[in-house]
Design an enzyme around this catalytic site. Structure first.
Site, mmCIF file in Angstrom:
data_model
loop_
_atom_site.group_PDB
_atom_site.id
_atom_site.type_symbol
_atom_site.label_atom_id
_atom_site.label_comp_id
_atom_site.label_asym_id
_atom_site.label_seq_id
_atom_site.Cartn_x
_atom_site.Cartn_y
_atom_site.Cartn_z
ATOM 1 C CE LYS A 184 -2.883 3.353 1.061
ATOM 2 N NZ LYS A 184 -2.073 4.581 1.240
ATOM 3 N N GLY A 237 6.346 5.676 8.385
ATOM 4 C CA GLY A 237 5.544 6.888 8.376
ATOM 5 C C GLY A 237 5.537 7.545 9.735
ATOM 6 C CB SER A 238 3.379 10.199 11.097
ATOM 7 O OG SER A 238 2.082 9.631 11.143
ATOM 8 C CB THR A 239 5.058 8.701 15.984
ATOM 9 O OG1 THR A 239 6.474 8.613 15.765
ATOM 10 C CG2 THR A 239 4.730 8.053 17.318
ATOM 11 N N GLY A 242 1.415 5.236 12.991
ATOM 12 C CA GLY A 242 1.980 3.983 13.479
ATOM 13 C C GLY A 242 1.294 3.486 14.735
ATOM 14 C CD GLU A 392 9.378 13.202 11.945
ATOM 15 O OE1 GLU A 392 10.331 12.642 11.384
ATOM 16 O OE2 GLU A 392 8.303 12.616 12.202
#
Length: 487
Positions: A184, A237-239, A242, A392
């Site tokens: 994906k 990817g981003s926390t 996630g 971030e």
């Protein structure tokens, strides 16, 4: 358009998307690069079912056969490298050199690496154990093997900053172990991944072993994660995303590999070579326009060297050419989207409100009237409590915080939700290594931002779960099975 002309890749067939298409936008020009297919949730489940059906036969193929297919895929990708690099540049906004070398080129290298990886031993002897007679049976010497077995069906959710290297770093080791995949891609730049799938199909990957599904919203990714046919999720990817994926994986006891956010601390000691440190830290301004989780975005500098370092970083940033990625002179291209440009700019404005001083940058380049550009930005007079220091930003923005003693510098570096890669610059290598051991990060660069591509990669804290790269990736996409027998 090649690679299925806007179709999904499911079960070895190019498949019409149930929900139409969406536009992929060139971040440099705001023009349409191409149309990507919108999969339905049912089609995602169909892809996962195809991967599950293909798994038994693929997992039993000889390692030599899997290696040959991965090698052929590398050959085919290299054959069409100029065309692949052009698409990657246009959909990701990377400079032409980066698209060619660090995106497609690294993708080729990763298929080569895991062609070799397919041939690595999967069984390791465990020391024999002497057992006394008891409830478990007669006395004897028991031997054992620890064996890697393919994990099963892996959903690979990939990042937008590198549409070749990141997917290849997931797909190639998963296939090498005998697992099958549902990929994906990020919605912003999925066209490259369909080209990768076409190369794998031409290389001889059996139907269902590799599947690619895309969508502009969250539904496709959610289905690829929650499918009952999926055994593992590999996510970059981003926390925040996630964490949501991890919750779903927890409910289904799915294995996870999470490569999440970072706020890399660059610890610049009083004896550092500042030109060397600036050359490393300065990559944040240019490399992927700061859209890289490993960037040294948080500079912690000994107070005695602060002014000198800030001046050198400002000169470095001001010397960089911001422009169209196809221009050979360009060092800094656009960020991925208008929304992300706005996010980065909002952080810079937040920094101003928090009391940071904008040394350079902080405004859109005035010579570019189209595209999602952010000027390299340096923020000084920062303190550790500022959001621009703690969160971030994922753009070409560097913040500077001073410290007085080594212990204070380490404490500041560790006072973060993140722990992916930190850096230490010092003229005393022993001192640098001593401090590196105290940093709570998955990796530490000593006087370099370079990486050893056989070394384990992953993060502490909210920067991720698990390790990959090199042989570590083969373990990441495997289950470990113990086989015990009496001697």
């Amino acid at each position: 358009m090649s690679a299925g002309a806007g179709k999904l890749f499911i079960g070895g067939a190019w498949t019409e998307p149930a929900d139409g298409h969406y536009e992929v936008i060139d971040p440099a020009t705001e023009e349409v690069v191409g149309l990507a297919p919108e999969a339905s949730r049912a089609q995602v489940y169909e892809a996962a079912a195809a991967a599950k059906a293909a798994f038994p036969a693929w997992s039993r193929t000889r390692p030599e056969e899997r290696a040959a297919i991965l090698d052929r895929a590398a050959d085919l990708i290299r054959r069409d490298l100029p065309a692949h690099a052009e698409i990657a540049r246009r959909e990701s906004g990377a400079t032409a050199a980066t698209a060619r070398g660090m995106q497609v080129g690294v993708g080729v290298a990763r298929f080569r690496r895991y062609a070799r990886g397919a041939l690595e031993p999967v069984e390791e002897a465990v020391a024999p154990q002497i057992n006394e007679a008891g409830p478990m049976g007669r006395a004897g010497i028991f031997g054992a093997l620890a064996a890697r077995r393919p994990v099963g069906v892996v959903t690979c959710v990939t990042s937008y900053n590198n549409p070749w290297a990141n997917p290849a770093g997931k797909v190639a080791p998963a296939l090498a172990t005998g697992s099958t995949v549902v990929v994906k891609p990020a919605p912003q730049d999925p066209l490259s991944v369909y080209r990768m799938a076409a190369a794998l199909a031409e290389a001889g990957v059996p139907p269902g072993v590799v599947n690619v599904v895309t969508g502009s919203g969250t539904a496709v990714g959610e289905a690829a994660v929650d499918s009952a046919d999926v055994d593992m999720v590999s996510f970059t990817g981003s926390t925040a995303v996630g964490q949501r994926i991890a919750e779903v994986c927890g409910r289904g006891m799915k294995r996870q590999l999470m490569e999440l956010g970072g706020k890399g601390a660059a610890l610049v000691l009083d004896d550092a070579d500042l030109d060397l440190a600036v050359a490393g830290i300065g990559t944040t301004f240019s490399f992927y326009s700061g859209q890289i989780c490993t960037a040294p975005t948080r500079v912690l500098v000994h107070r005695s060297r602060q002014d000198e370092l800030i001046a050198k970083l400002a000169r470095y940033a001001n010397a960089l050419t911001v422009g169209h990625p196809a221009d050979r002179a360009t060092a800094v291209g656009p960020v991925i989207s208008a929304a992300h440009r706005d996010r980065v700019e909002a952080y810079v404005e937040l920094g101003r409100k928090e009391g940071a001083r904008v040394v350079t940058g902080g405004a859109r380049p005035d010579h570019l009237d189209r595209g999602f550009y952010v000027a390299p930005t340096l923020l000084a007079d920062c303190t550790n409590g500022m959001r621009v220091v703690r969160e971030e930003i994922f753009g070409p923005v560097v913040v500077v915080v001073p410290f007085d003693e080594d212990e204070e510098g380490v404490a500041l570096a560790n006072d973060s939700d993140y722990g992916l890669i930190d850096y230490v610059w010092s003229g005393d290598v022993a001192r640098a290594f001593r401090l590196a051991r105290e940093l709570r990060a998955g990796g530490v660069g000593v006087n370099t931002v370079g990486r050893n591509m056989e070394a384990p990669f992953g993060g502490f804290k909210r920067s991720g779960v698990g390790r990959d790269v090199g042989s570590y990736a083969l373990h990441a996409y495997s289950e470990t099975q113990a086989i015990v027998w009496p001697g």
